[in-house]
Design an enzyme around this catalytic site. Structure first.
Site, PDB file in Angstrom:
ATOM      1  N   ASP A  99      -6.930  43.197  -4.898  1.00 56.94           N
ATOM      2  CA  ASP A  99      -7.914  42.208  -5.353  1.00 56.94           C
ATOM      3  C   ASP A  99      -7.593  40.777  -4.947  1.00 56.94           C
ATOM      4  O   ASP A  99      -8.446  39.895  -5.064  1.00 56.94           O
ATOM      5  CB  ASP A  99      -8.053  42.262  -6.881  1.00 56.94           C
ATOM      6  CG  ASP A  99      -8.713  43.535  -7.364  1.00 56.94           C
ATOM      7  OD1 ASP A  99      -9.442  44.149  -6.561  1.00 56.94           O
ATOM      8  OD2 ASP A  99      -8.494  43.916  -8.521  1.00 56.94           O
TER       9      ASP A  99
ATOM     10  N   ASP B  51      -5.827  38.532  -6.460  1.00 60.91           N
ATOM     11  CA  ASP B  51      -6.146  37.718  -7.630  1.00 60.91           C
ATOM     12  C   ASP B  51      -4.902  37.253  -8.386  1.00 60.91           C
ATOM     13  O   ASP B  51      -4.920  37.091  -9.603  1.00 60.91           O
ATOM     14  CB  ASP B  51      -7.072  38.476  -8.581  1.00 60.91           C
ATOM     15  CG  ASP B  51      -6.466  39.772  -9.096  1.00 60.91           C
ATOM     16  OD1 ASP B  51      -5.373  40.155  -8.622  1.00 60.91           O
ATOM     17  OD2 ASP B  51      -7.073  40.402  -9.980  1.00 60.91           O
TER      18      ASP B  51
ATOM     19  N   GLY C 289      -2.378  49.389 -10.091  1.00 59.83           N
ATOM     20  CA  GLY C 289      -3.078  50.069  -9.006  1.00 59.83           C
ATOM     21  C   GLY C 289      -2.263  50.056  -7.726  1.00 59.83           C
ATOM     22  O   GLY C 289      -1.551  49.094  -7.436  1.00 59.83           O
TER      23      GLY C 289
ATOM     24  N   ASP D   9      -0.577  40.698 -12.165  1.00 56.54           N
ATOM     25  CA  ASP D   9      -0.277  39.810 -13.284  1.00 56.54           C
ATOM     26  C   ASP D   9       0.328  40.552 -14.479  1.00 56.54           C
ATOM     27  O   ASP D   9       1.337  40.129 -15.044  1.00 56.54           O
ATOM     28  CB  ASP D   9      -1.562  39.086 -13.709  1.00 56.54           C
ATOM     29  CG  ASP D   9      -1.341  38.134 -14.864  1.00 56.54           C
ATOM     30  OD1 ASP D   9      -0.838  37.036 -14.621  1.00 56.54           O
ATOM     31  OD2 ASP D   9      -1.662  38.508 -16.006  1.00 56.54           O
TER      32      ASP D   9
ATOM     33  N   ARG E 282     -12.870  43.528 -10.114  1.00 60.86           N
ATOM     34  CA  ARG E 282     -13.432  43.396 -11.468  1.00 60.86           C
ATOM     35  C   ARG E 282     -13.600  41.939 -11.871  1.00 60.86           C
ATOM     36  O   ARG E 282     -14.593  41.564 -12.463  1.00 60.86           O
ATOM     37  CB  ARG E 282     -12.547  44.129 -12.488  1.00 60.86           C
ATOM     38  CG  ARG E 282     -12.616  45.641 -12.397  1.00 60.86           C
ATOM     39  CD  ARG E 282     -11.769  46.304 -13.463  1.00 60.86           C
ATOM     40  NE  ARG E 282     -10.351  46.025 -13.266  1.00 60.86           N
ATOM     41  CZ  ARG E 282      -9.617  45.247 -14.057  1.00 60.86           C
ATOM     42  NH1 ARG E 282     -10.171  44.660 -15.093  1.00 60.86           N
ATOM     43  NH2 ARG E 282      -8.331  45.055 -13.811  1.00 60.86           N
TER      44      ARG E 282
ATOM     45  N   THR F 149      -1.582  43.972  -4.950  1.00 63.12           N
ATOM     46  CA  THR F 149      -2.901  44.309  -5.492  1.00 63.12           C
ATOM     47  C   THR F 149      -3.955  44.011  -4.439  1.00 63.12           C
ATOM     48  O   THR F 149      -3.910  42.954  -3.795  1.00 63.12           O
ATOM     49  CB  THR F 149      -3.228  43.509  -6.769  1.00 63.12           C
ATOM     50  OG1 THR F 149      -4.621  43.641  -7.069  1.00 63.12           O
ATOM     51  CG2 THR F 149      -2.887  42.036  -6.618  1.00 63.12           C
TER      52      THR F 149
ATOM     53  N   ARG G 159      -0.057  52.855 -15.167  1.00 60.85           N
ATOM     54  CA  ARG G 159      -0.120  51.811 -16.180  1.00 60.85           C
ATOM     55  C   ARG G 159       0.595  52.351 -17.413  1.00 60.85           C
ATOM     56  O   ARG G 159       0.430  53.512 -17.769  1.00 60.85           O
ATOM     57  CB  ARG G 159      -1.568  51.435 -16.478  1.00 60.85           C
ATOM     58  CG  ARG G 159      -2.312  51.032 -15.200  1.00 60.85           C
ATOM     59  CD  ARG G 159      -3.698  50.500 -15.459  1.00 60.85           C
ATOM     60  NE  ARG G 159      -4.469  50.384 -14.224  1.00 60.85           N
ATOM     61  CZ  ARG G 159      -4.366  49.382 -13.359  1.00 60.85           C
ATOM     62  NH1 ARG G 159      -3.515  48.399 -13.604  1.00 60.85           N
ATOM     63  NH2 ARG G 159      -5.089  49.354 -12.260  1.00 60.85           N
TER      64      ARG G 159
END
Length: 323
Positions: free
Chosen positions: A128, A130, A11, A103, A172, A126, A72
């Site tokens: 997120d 994360d 993303g 990741d 997510r 990212t 992706r």
């Protein structure tokens, strides 16, 4: 080292362009040429790239997204595909690769290094936030500020109409955006995937504030919440309180827009340090943020660990200040 490649994968995130710019200009000053692979690992597989120099990365630091595209690439999971890509890199004189992503992108980079001997460096890109081994990722600060602006605007409408708003933000498997947005936005409640709060607790807190005359209620929900996201939470709360409500899904608006000063700074430091590390002969590292500093973190440790759990102290603060 005479030539390195750079790609953005997964993303998109605000600040990726700042990282590309910093990497290219740092490399240029070292006499190293840079190519940008188009659309992430897909471009690497196809051997599709553009030459990047100081002028081609001018006037991009303020732009969201990524000028070299991202995607992706499931076919990169195939070792044979990776081997062909590495061979094409060597044929094109590309000696190392900088990967900006999360990741999954880093797992691909490590495979290139371990299987094909390609020197690699990673930058955590990212929204997120994360990625293990870094306190902040490129794009996170901008995403939170984008969500915060929306909440500030919704609060005006909520005060006027007495309507509840359930704001769904991205995340997510990580509630970082939701949690930081909830605290900074003064939300009446927050629901994140890592620390599932009973909906009954949210209902009780809102009922208490309604009794005190509060009209505006904003509830922030991470998209990956086990209760079904905002569309799962909203009907339950609305029915229990007999109040009108609306669901607002911010979605991909959080990915775009002008990166904040914070994201530009983190990305610029990361891009420059990634080139420094590769030029010095190091490989298999990510430039992360720890203790307020940009540092090298072994990529093998990054992919071997799960992203940090939700900040328990911040979650308690969000609950304490709701009202």
């Amino acid at each position: 080292m005479k030539r390195i490649g750079i790609l953005t994968s997964g993303g998109d995130a605000p600040g990726m362009n700042a990282a590309i710019r910093a990497a290219v200009r740092t490399a240029t000053r070292k006499g190293i040429a840079v190519v940008g692979y188009l659309d992430g690992y897909s471009g690497l597989v196809r051997g599709a790239f553009v030459e990047l120099d100081d002028r081609s990365v001018g006037n991009i630091i303020q732009r969201g997204g990524t000028i070299i595209g991202t995607s992706r690439c499931p076919e990169f999971l195939d070792p044979e595909v990776r081997a062909r890509a590495a061979n094409q890199m060597r044929a094109d004189g590309v000696e190392a690769l900088i990967v900006i992503g999360g990741d999954g992108s880093f797992r691909g980079a490590l495979a290139l290094q371990d299987e094909c001997g390609v020197a690699v460096a990673g930058l955590p890109g990212t929204i997120d936030n994360d990625v293990w081994g870094t306190e902040e990722t490129i794009g996170f600060d901008t995403a939170v500020n984008t969500a915060l602006l929306a909440i500030d605007q919704l609060r005006d409408t909520g005060e006027s109409t007495g309507m509840m708003f359930f704001v769904e933000v991205m995340g997510r498997t990580s509630g970082a955006i939701a949690l930081h947005t909830a605290v900074a936005g003064g939300a009446a409640g927050v629901v994140v995937p890592e620390a599932q709060e009973e909906i009954g607790q949210v209902i009780d807190r809102i009922r208490e504030t309604m009794a005190k005359g509060k009209r505006s209620h904003i509830i922030v929900v991470a998209e990956g919440d086990e209760a079904g996201g905002a569309f799962g939470v909203a009907p339950v709360v609305g029915k229990a309180l007999d109040r009108p409500y609306r669901v607002v899904v911010l979605g991909h608006t959080q990915r775009g827009g002008r990166p904040t000063m914070r994201d530009r700074l983190v990305a610029s430091e990361g891009g420059a340090l990634a080139v420094d590390g590769l030029a010095a002969g190091r490989s298999g590292f990510m430039i992360g943020r720890q203790g307020g500093r940009s540092v090298e973190v072994p990529l093998r440790e990054v992919v071997a660990n799960v992203h940090p759990p939700v900040n328990a102290d911040l979650l308690r603060l969000a609950q304490q200040l709701s009202g």
